[in-house]
Design an enzyme around this catalytic site. Sequence first.
Site, PDB file in Angstrom:
ATOM      1  N   HIS A  89      -2.123  -1.290  -2.599  1.00  0.00           N
ATOM      2  CA  HIS A  89      -1.234  -1.288  -4.272  1.00  0.00           C
ATOM      3  C   HIS A  89      -1.771  -2.311  -4.865  1.00  0.00           C
ATOM      4  O   HIS A  89      -1.488  -3.598  -5.170  1.00  0.00           O
ATOM      5  CB  HIS A  89       0.830  -1.710  -4.024  1.00  0.00           C
ATOM      6  CG  HIS A  89       0.736  -0.939  -5.607  1.00  0.00           C
ATOM      7  ND1 HIS A  89       0.845   0.255  -6.410  1.00  0.00           N
ATOM      8  CD2 HIS A  89       1.460  -1.684  -6.085  1.00  0.00           C
ATOM      9  CE1 HIS A  89       1.926   0.012  -6.939  1.00  0.00           C
ATOM     10  NE2 HIS A  89       1.967  -1.088  -6.673  1.00  0.00           N
TER      11      HIS A  89
ATOM     12  N   ASP B 212      -1.811   2.575   0.282  1.00  0.00           N
ATOM     13  CA  ASP B 212      -1.033   1.530  -0.296  1.00  0.00           C
ATOM     14  C   ASP B 212       0.941   2.622  -0.418  1.00  0.00           C
ATOM     15  O   ASP B 212       0.628   3.463  -0.065  1.00  0.00           O
ATOM     16  CB  ASP B 212      -1.175   2.956  -1.882  1.00  0.00           C
ATOM     17  CG  ASP B 212       0.042   1.685  -3.425  1.00  0.00           C
ATOM     18  OD1 ASP B 212       0.633   1.143  -3.059  1.00  0.00           O
ATOM     19  OD2 ASP B 212      -0.553   2.357  -4.234  1.00  0.00           O
TER      20      ASP B 212
ATOM     21  N   SER C 174       0.629   1.303 -11.670  1.00  0.00           N
ATOM     22  CA  SER C 174       1.849   1.318 -10.708  1.00  0.00           C
ATOM     23  C   SER C 174       2.964   1.820 -12.078  1.00  0.00           C
ATOM     24  O   SER C 174       2.691   3.002 -12.908  1.00  0.00           O
ATOM     25  CB  SER C 174       2.594   0.313  -9.998  1.00  0.00           C
ATOM     26  OG  SER C 174       3.703   0.379  -9.485  1.00  0.00           O
TER      27      SER C 174
END
Length: 250
Positions: free
Chosen positions: A218, A186, A130
């Site tokens: 995610h 996601d 991320s």
Amino acid sequence: MASSAAALVVPAVKRHTSTVIVAHGLGDRQAATHPFYGAGWSFLADQYRLQNKFSETKFIFPNAPSIPITVNMGMRMPGWYDISDIGDLANRSSEDEPGILRSQKVFHALIAEEIAAGIPSERIVLGGFSQGGAMSLLAGITCPTKLGGVFGLSSYLLLRDKVQSLVPAESPNKATGIFMGHGDSDPVVRYEWGQQTAAKLQEWGWKVDFRTYPGLVHSAAPQEIDDLEKYLMEKIPEVGDKPLAAGSGS
């Protein structure tokens, strides 16, 4: 921000011949047994140790500072840079450039420390998840020394309009293969942002292996972790008693 002083370090089991640096995402929390936010990804090292894999590899899980995050009403949390608007993270006109560049220096310093300790730069891999993956992509392609690999999981491109100007003139990592993994479900860092990032990097001349994980939100999927393991095995194979030399792991 300090460099290795603010990190969870898992030493190599055998002779230290390679290093993998893994950066956590925004707001990553401390593991119960470690006072480091980066420990959230230490399961990678734990898994490899149980499987007797990467025994020559030192793992570094850096800890981002606790900073106010605008999009979260100014709450302080571990972050490599501020985010003011979730919007389109891959195409934002407003980014925390000072924070991004500050973190870039942290990662470059970590890499420099490993080189100073005797690890060839081509036996060092930088990656993350991320926000940490976004930082790894930027710090990787702008690194002044050749790396063994760069990976970004559920990540996106930072400083889209400026990043090319930050790449050293000799572009030492233009031929360094980049691994990207992204779930197509996601809801946080949207799948298309990852696709756009890979496409833009490829357009600029970088080699990107972009993998899609159906139904993944995610997070990281077992198949994604397996694919990352194969990537690492290719980039930093064990060398045994052979002398370390630049290029030994590329």
